[in-house]
Design an enzyme around this catalytic site. Structure first.
Site, PDB file in Angstrom:
ATOM      1  N   GLU A  91       0.838  -1.429   0.129  1.00 57.70           N
ATOM      2  CA  GLU A  91       0.018   0.035  -0.026  1.00 57.70           C
ATOM      3  C   GLU A  91       0.658   1.330  -0.051  1.00 57.70           C
ATOM      4  O   GLU A  91       1.879   1.280   0.589  1.00 57.70           O
ATOM      5  CB  GLU A  91      -0.964   0.143   1.091  1.00 57.70           C
ATOM      6  CG  GLU A  91      -0.317   0.222   2.386  1.00 57.70           C
ATOM      7  CD  GLU A  91      -1.304  -0.069   3.596  1.00 57.70           C
ATOM      8  OE1 GLU A  91      -2.201  -1.118   3.557  1.00 57.70           O
ATOM      9  OE2 GLU A  91      -1.206   0.562   4.613  1.00 57.70           O
ATOM     10  N   CYS A 148       3.691   8.377   0.743  1.00 54.67           N
ATOM     11  CA  CYS A 148       4.230   7.614   1.993  1.00 54.67           C
ATOM     12  C   CYS A 148       4.269   6.284   1.247  1.00 54.67           C
ATOM     13  O   CYS A 148       3.565   5.488   0.799  1.00 54.67           O
ATOM     14  CB  CYS A 148       3.226   7.629   3.034  1.00 54.67           C
ATOM     15  SG  CYS A 148       3.507   6.563   4.260  1.00 54.67           S
ATOM     16  N   CYS A 153       5.402  -6.384   8.177  1.00 56.91           N
ATOM     17  CA  CYS A 153       6.511  -5.852   8.944  1.00 56.91           C
ATOM     18  C   CYS A 153       6.664  -6.916  10.434  1.00 56.91           C
ATOM     19  O   CYS A 153       5.635  -7.514  10.931  1.00 56.91           O
ATOM     20  CB  CYS A 153       5.894  -4.532   9.461  1.00 56.91           C
ATOM     21  SG  CYS A 153       7.585  -3.902  10.664  1.00 56.91           S
ATOM     22  N   CYS A 194       4.715  -3.812  16.485  1.00 55.18           N
ATOM     23  CA  CYS A 194       4.288  -2.667  17.328  1.00 55.18           C
ATOM     24  C   CYS A 194       2.620  -2.815  17.435  1.00 55.18           C
ATOM     25  O   CYS A 194       1.766  -3.220  16.552  1.00 55.18           O
ATOM     26  CB  CYS A 194       4.177  -1.249  16.433  1.00 55.18           C
ATOM     27  SG  CYS A 194       6.058  -1.060  16.303  1.00 55.18           S
ATOM     28  N   CYS A 236      -0.307  -1.085  15.257  1.00 53.34           N
ATOM     29  CA  CYS A 236      -0.082  -0.988  13.855  1.00 53.34           C
ATOM     30  C   CYS A 236      -0.558  -2.380  12.845  1.00 53.34           C
ATOM     31  O   CYS A 236      -0.221  -3.292  13.341  1.00 53.34           O
ATOM     32  CB  CYS A 236       1.398  -0.924  13.543  1.00 53.34           C
ATOM     33  SG  CYS A 236       1.882  -0.987  11.949  1.00 53.34           S
ATOM     34  N   CYS A 255      -1.313   3.207   8.588  1.00 53.44           N
ATOM     35  CA  CYS A 255      -0.278   2.222   8.238  1.00 53.44           C
ATOM     36  C   CYS A 255      -1.024   0.688   8.073  1.00 53.44           C
ATOM     37  O   CYS A 255      -1.035   0.187   9.405  1.00 53.44           O
ATOM     38  CB  CYS A 255       0.758   2.203   9.168  1.00 53.44           C
ATOM     39  SG  CYS A 255       2.307   1.168   8.816  1.00 53.44           S
TER      40      CYS A 255
HETATM   41  S1  SF4 Z   1       4.630   1.062  13.177  1.00 48.03           S
HETATM   42 FE1  SF4 Z   1       4.069  -0.854  11.984  1.00 48.03          FE
HETATM   43  S2  SF4 Z   1       5.383  -0.782  10.221  1.00 48.03           S
HETATM   44 FE2  SF4 Z   1       6.296   0.545  11.574  1.00 48.03          FE
HETATM   45  S3  SF4 Z   1       7.801  -0.653  12.475  1.00 48.03           S
HETATM   46 FE3  SF4 Z   1       5.979  -0.897  13.974  1.00 48.03          FE
HETATM   47  S4  SF4 Z   1       5.152  -2.671  13.217  1.00 48.03           S
HETATM   48 FE4  SF4 Z   1       6.433  -2.111  11.708  1.00 48.03          FE
END
Ligand code: SF4
Length: 341
Positions: A89, A102, A109, A113, A116, A330
């Site tokens: 995306e 962006c 990932c 986090c 996210c 995100c």
């Molecule tokens: S915010 Fe999301 S994309 Fe960014 S490092 Fe943390 S888990 Fe990964």
């Protein structure tokens, strides 16, 4: 076959020379592909043998738009399909100074986090430099204008894909290509300290953004697993090194979550951490994400939080998430899409 967008002009020159062709063919090809000509047959200034060799060895692969959504605020979110069938995306935002894109640097990932959506399905693979560049090119084609700014803040941790992101920064800056100034590029990280030092030593004029989101290691560990590896103290030391090495200011991202990290005590603690640095804080009221129970802070808390930082001499602005009506935070749109198929 390799994607032609992965190659620098110098690499393409060297390739032509190895093929027994003159090096200047590379510049001819670059001129075509950066003007939007992706058909080798249409590259008439090349002789037939150079065209054939190109076709046998390379694809000219821009990602294709699988889905796009336009927000009320003008933000456009694209789901882009890659050659291997993966979906990424990319978000295009319109500001008074032009279009900012962006980009994603990884498919998914692995950083985990908790706020996210990008990390919910884990990491699939790194993107190549050409695939990151392809997002900027696809965005430029869609809006029909030059893209003036790029932020590496989409899915993935850019510094976890260090080599390809460094290569992307060189490609996007190349004067024969998009010729985008590094000063108009922001790279975000959740705080990979060893890579921040490595990046600092490259002395690029990009903006580095640190996703901090908490003021103590204990509270940060609850939302960002990377905090188990690197403390806030270590991050701040690496940021000081980065600022000294590059002469660039570093920004800190702080997502405000109601009742979690938005108290007056948090604001004072954040000011204490950052006061000695010449830095800027972006306060971001979190988007509500359906897998998570976080709620954005109230307007009153946000204003109070910002005022405390400003009163302590820490520059702070509130950055509203753009495109919240189209799953623009995100990883949200990609995740919604993958759930449907
Ligand atoms: S915010 Fe999301 S994309 Fe960014 S490092 Fe943390 S888990 Fe990964």
């Amino acid at each position: 076959m390799q994607n032609l967008f992965d190659l620098s002009l110098e690499e393409l020159k060297a390739w032509f020379v190895r093929q027994g062709e003159p090096a200047f063919r590379a510049k001819q090809v670059y001129d075509y592909i950066y003007k939007g000509c992706y058909e080798v047959e249409a590259m008439k200034t090349l002789n037939a043998s150079a065209r054939m060799k190109l076709q046998e060895n390379f694809t000219i692969a821009l990602p294709r738009i699988v889905e796009k959504r336009m927000s009320k605020d003008g933000t456009v979110k694209m789901l882009l399909g890659l050659e291997d069938g993966n979906i990424i995306e990319t978000v295009i935002m319109k500001y008074h100074y032009g279009y900012s894109v962006c980009v994603s640097c990884q498919i998914g990932c692995k950083m985990g986090c908790s706020f996210c959506a990008s990390t919910k399905g884990g990491m699939v693979r790194n993107l190549t430099a050409g695939e990151i560049l392809g997002q900027v090119l696809a965005a430029g084609q869609l809006v029909g204008e030059r893209i003036s700014h790029v932020v590496c803040m989409g899915s993935g941790e850019p510094l976890d894909n260090f080599e390809e992101v460094m290569k992307f920064l060189a490609l996007v800056n190349a004067k024969e290509g998009l010729n985008l100034s590094h000063r108009n590029i922001t790279v975000s990280t959740c705080g990979l300290v060893d890579k921040i030092y490595e990046l600092a030593d490259k002395k690029l004029q990009i903006t580095l953004a640190i996703s901090l989101h908490a003021v103590t290691d204990e509270s940060r560990k609850k939302i960002m697993p990377i905090a188990n590896k690197y403390s806030i103290h270590e991050i701040l030391n690496s940021v000081k090194y980065y600022m000294n090495a590059t002469g660039r200011r570093v920004t800190f991202e702080y997502a405000l979550v109601r009742g979690s990290n938005d108290t007056e005590a948090d604001a004072h603690a954040l000011a204490d951490l950052l006061r000695s640095l010449k830095t800027h804080v972006n306060l971001i009221p979190v988007n509500t994400i359906k897998e998570m129970l976080y709620l954005p802070s109230s307007d009153e808390s946000i204003t109070r939080f910002q005022k405390i930082l400003l009163d302590h001499g820490v520059e702070a602005t509130v950055r509203r998430e753009m495109g919240s009506d189209i799953d623009a935070a995100c990883g949200q749109l990609r995740r919604s899409y993958l759930e449907k198929i």
